[in-house]
Design a protein around this motif. Sequence first.
Motif, PDB file in Angstrom:
ATOM      1  N   GLN A 108       0.584  -1.696   0.116  1.00 17.63           N
ATOM      2  CA  GLN A 108      -0.302   0.069  -0.007  1.00 17.63           C
ATOM      3  C   GLN A 108       1.335   1.385  -0.209  1.00 17.63           C
ATOM      4  OE1 GLN A 108       0.562  -1.620   2.835  1.00 17.63           O
ATOM      5  NE2 GLN A 108      -0.016  -1.470   4.351  1.00 17.63           N
ATOM      6  N   PHE A 109       2.172   0.971   0.585  1.00 17.42           N
ATOM      7  CA  PHE A 109       3.412   2.229   0.424  1.00 17.42           C
ATOM      8  C   PHE A 109       4.283   2.146  -0.175  1.00 17.42           C
ATOM      9  CE2 PHE A 109       2.410   1.568   5.387  1.00 17.42           C
ATOM     10  CZ  PHE A 109       0.686   2.733   4.907  1.00 17.42           C
ATOM     11  N   CYS A 110       3.857   1.220  -1.771  1.00 12.09           N
ATOM     12  CA  CYS A 110       4.891   1.098  -2.599  1.00 12.09           C
ATOM     13  C   CYS A 110       5.394   2.285  -3.052  1.00 12.09           C
ATOM     14  CB  CYS A 110       4.265   0.557  -3.415  1.00 12.09           C
ATOM     15  SG  CYS A 110       4.987   0.728  -5.936  1.00 12.09           S
ATOM     16  N   GLN A 111       7.033   2.299  -3.466  1.00  8.71           N
ATOM     17  CA  GLN A 111       7.539   3.631  -3.522  1.00  8.71           C
ATOM     18  C   GLN A 111       7.242   3.497  -5.025  1.00  8.71           C
ATOM     19  OE1 GLN A 111      10.936   1.655  -2.568  1.00  8.71           O
ATOM     20  NE2 GLN A 111      11.322   2.735  -0.468  1.00  8.71           N
ATOM     21  N   GLN A 112       6.944   3.311  -6.234  1.00  5.31           N
ATOM     22  CA  GLN A 112       6.880   3.538  -7.056  1.00  5.31           C
ATOM     23  C   GLN A 112       4.955   4.522  -7.530  1.00  5.31           C
ATOM     24  OE1 GLN A 112       8.482   1.992 -10.388  1.00  5.31           O
ATOM     25  NE2 GLN A 112      10.470   1.334  -9.139  1.00  5.31           N
ATOM     26  N   GLY A 113       4.122   3.106  -5.940  1.00  5.85           N
ATOM     27  CA  GLY A 113       2.924   4.264  -6.401  1.00  5.85           C
ATOM     28  C   GLY A 113       2.331   3.048  -6.395  1.00  5.85           C
ATOM     29  N   VAL A 114       1.077   2.436  -5.786  1.00  5.58           N
ATOM     30  CA  VAL A 114       0.315   1.452  -5.565  1.00  5.58           C
ATOM     31  C   VAL A 114      -1.020   1.558  -6.488  1.00  5.58           C
ATOM     32  CG1 VAL A 114      -1.149   2.561  -3.379  1.00  5.58           C
ATOM     33  CG2 VAL A 114      -1.074   0.095  -4.193  1.00  5.58           C
ATOM     34  N   THR A 115      -1.581   1.231  -7.234  1.00  4.36           N
ATOM     35  CA  THR A 115      -2.396   0.988  -7.855  1.00  4.36           C
ATOM     36  C   THR A 115      -3.861   0.512  -7.421  1.00  4.36           C
ATOM     37  OG1 THR A 115      -1.436   0.439  -9.813  1.00  4.36           O
ATOM     38  CG2 THR A 115      -3.742   0.679  -9.580  1.00  4.36           C
ATOM     39  N   PHE A 116      -4.651   1.774  -6.149  1.00  4.10           N
ATOM     40  CA  PHE A 116      -5.737   1.181  -5.818  1.00  4.10           C
ATOM     41  C   PHE A 116      -6.775   0.493  -7.195  1.00  4.10           C
ATOM     42  CE2 PHE A 116      -4.691   4.417  -3.070  1.00  4.10           C
ATOM     43  CZ  PHE A 116      -4.118   3.445  -1.913  1.00  4.10           C
ATOM     44  N   ALA A 292      -0.430   9.055  14.881  1.00  7.04           N
ATOM     45  CA  ALA A 292      -0.310   8.248  13.894  1.00  7.04           C
ATOM     46  C   ALA A 292      -1.540   8.286  13.135  1.00  7.04           C
ATOM     47  CB  ALA A 292       0.540   7.127  14.400  1.00  7.04           C
ATOM     48  N   GLY A 293      -1.049   7.708  12.087  1.00  4.53           N
ATOM     49  CA  GLY A 293      -1.940   7.579  10.645  1.00  4.53           C
ATOM     50  C   GLY A 293      -1.561   5.817  10.197  1.00  4.53           C
ATOM     51  N   SER A 294      -2.192   5.429   9.677  1.00 10.79           N
ATOM     52  CA  SER A 294      -2.373   3.806   9.597  1.00 10.79           C
ATOM     53  C   SER A 294      -3.712   3.740   7.650  1.00 10.79           C
ATOM     54  CB  SER A 294      -3.311   3.192  10.151  1.00 10.79           C
ATOM     55  OG  SER A 294      -2.529   1.281   9.492  1.00 10.79           O
ATOM     56  N   ASN A 295      -3.142   3.207   6.145  1.00 11.71           N
ATOM     57  CA  ASN A 295      -3.804   3.062   5.346  1.00 11.71           C
ATOM     58  C   ASN A 295      -3.537   1.925   5.242  1.00 11.71           C
ATOM     59  OD1 ASN A 295      -4.988   4.046   3.223  1.00 11.71           O
ATOM     60  ND2 ASN A 295      -3.174   3.804   2.125  1.00 11.71           N
ATOM     61  N   ILE A 296      -4.971   0.401   5.012  1.00 10.66           N
ATOM     62  CA  ILE A 296      -5.265  -0.354   4.597  1.00 10.66           C
ATOM     63  C   ILE A 296      -4.292  -1.112   5.448  1.00 10.66           C
ATOM     64  CG2 ILE A 296      -6.913   0.128   3.416  1.00 10.66           C
ATOM     65  CD1 ILE A 296      -4.066  -0.152   0.492  1.00 10.66           C
ATOM     66  N   GLY A 297      -3.843  -2.458   4.275  1.00 11.81           N
ATOM     67  CA  GLY A 297      -2.999  -3.081   5.035  1.00 11.81           C
ATOM     68  C   GLY A 297      -2.050  -3.966   3.455  1.00 11.81           C
ATOM     69  N   GLY A 298      -0.428  -4.552   4.085  1.00 10.77           N
ATOM     70  CA  GLY A 298      -0.557  -5.131   3.178  1.00 10.77           C
ATOM     71  C   GLY A 298      -1.097  -6.202   2.456  1.00 10.77           C
ATOM     72  N   ILE A 299      -1.351  -6.635   1.594  1.00  8.48           N
ATOM     73  CA  ILE A 299      -1.343  -8.182   0.279  1.00  8.48           C
ATOM     74  C   ILE A 299      -1.423  -9.386   1.311  1.00  8.48           C
ATOM     75  CG2 ILE A 299      -2.216  -9.950  -1.279  1.00  8.48           C
ATOM     76  CD1 ILE A 299      -2.770  -7.204  -1.994  1.00  8.48           C
ATOM     77  N   ALA A 300      -0.316  -9.889   2.457  1.00  7.11           N
ATOM     78  CA  ALA A 300       0.074 -11.059   3.236  1.00  7.11           C
ATOM     79  C   ALA A 300      -0.883 -11.023   4.368  1.00  7.11           C
ATOM     80  CB  ALA A 300       1.303 -11.106   3.111  1.00  7.11           C
ATOM     81  N   GLU A 301      -0.838  -9.430   4.736  1.00  6.71           N
ATOM     82  CA  GLU A 301      -1.208  -9.233   5.545  1.00  6.71           C
ATOM     83  C   GLU A 301      -2.973  -8.964   6.137  1.00  6.71           C
ATOM     84  OE1 GLU A 301      -1.037  -5.714   7.968  1.00  6.71           O
ATOM     85  OE2 GLU A 301      -1.087  -6.276  10.116  1.00  6.71           O
ATOM     86  N   THR A 302      -3.273  -8.591   4.821  1.00  6.45           N
ATOM     87  CA  THR A 302      -5.110  -8.611   4.362  1.00  6.45           C
ATOM     88  C   THR A 302      -5.412 -10.615   4.189  1.00  6.45           C
ATOM     89  OG1 THR A 302      -4.651  -6.712   2.902  1.00  6.45           O
ATOM     90  CG2 THR A 302      -7.429  -8.554   2.837  1.00  6.45           C
ATOM     91  N   GLN A 303      -4.966 -10.995   4.145  1.00  3.07           N
ATOM     92  CA  GLN A 303      -4.838 -12.329   3.608  1.00  3.07           C
ATOM     93  C   GLN A 303      -5.115 -13.298   5.600  1.00  3.07           C
ATOM     94  OE1 GLN A 303      -5.757 -14.905   1.241  1.00  3.07           O
ATOM     95  NE2 GLN A 303      -6.571 -16.000   2.386  1.00  3.07           N
TER      96      GLN A 303
END
Length: 351
Positions: A108-116, A292-303
Amino acid sequence: MIMQQVKAYGTEDPSTPLHELTIKRRALQAHDVQMEILFCGICHSDLHQVKADFGQYPPPIVPGHEILGRITAVGDHVKNFKVGDLAGIGCIVDSCDHCEYCNEGIEQFCQQGVTFSFNSPDKVSGGHTFGGFSKSYVCNERYVLKMPAFENLAAAAPLLCAGITVYSPLKHWGAGPGKKVGVLGIGGLGHVAIKIAKAMGAEVVVFTTSESKVEDAKRLGADFAVLSSDADAMAAYTNKLHFIIDTVSAKHDVNTYLGLLRHDGTVVLVGLPPQPLEIGAFNVVMGRKSFAGSNIGGIAETQEMLDFCFEHNITADREIINIQDVNTAFERLEKGDVKYRFVIDMASLTQ
Ligand code: NAP
Ligand code: ZN
């Protein structure tokens, strides 16, 4: 690139109600799966985006990022899914897959920009992505979740955003036995946060502006529920909580909640009020507190979250609607009139 036409619900601008339209999705690529969408939750982020709260996106906007469905086709190189599997797509549908952050599982924080999954520049087929208020989705299997065999699929769909958005910070900040966790706002995210924090073993205190939700919070599993307009009840929690998850969607006074933290405690914001929030210096320096803040979560953590929720029998309290009622649902969501997540039965969008 060969494209296919897909029926969807969306809008061109904030003043136009959502309506039926046809979008183009890419045809199946070698690493892609195609999914028939069965259910899609309605998150307040969908509403923010339709209202252009964070600026206007290129039209048309097709919301929806709590997407649950069944795989109908797989590309030649797909390894983990087969036709007929239940699967989920949340907020993330692409990332560079090789930067430091992607390697750490925080795509979700991909340095090249995540695609939502919605309203994001689409690096594969150009244009922008369209969300799950539609009949089908095409996505690289790397970003697709395996759905455990939840008895009620409609109730599981909201986990794909609401679930991971609260699971990730609850885990990161160590919600568990011996911890007093505050949940601020009982909406789609907040009500799932109560269930997950309890399942993690924390003591849960809920803060709500809605009188009708005080009793309901206990039914959802909260140990204590406080009406935030009750000054005495609020004061009783001064310096008591280790951690507060703030799910409020509109501007509000976070200083009040910093005052409820113990020393070294954290208020983590997951809500996205469009206006900036103000913080008094002494409310964080006294007690070495964090905001602090938080934005969704990564794919492995979502699983991991989906498997955790399945194991603990956690799903969302939902009101199922037909897609034709989506504008009324948005109006009600705006007023906080939903217990606690609208989920669209996508069978109502006929081919
Ligand atoms: P929701 O169902 O509308 O819930 C928001 C809750 O906030 C309401 O039910 C209400 O709870 C409380 N609230 C609303 N307006 C308020 C106000 N003016 N003052 C105090 N409390 C207020 O929304 P949601 O789908 O849970 O989403 C919540 C927020 O999180 C949205 O801003 C959404 O965009 C954002 N979000 C962020 C992420 C992320 O990754 N960071 C992911 C998903 C969603 P009570 O009635 O209990 O007071
Ligand atoms: Zn969301």
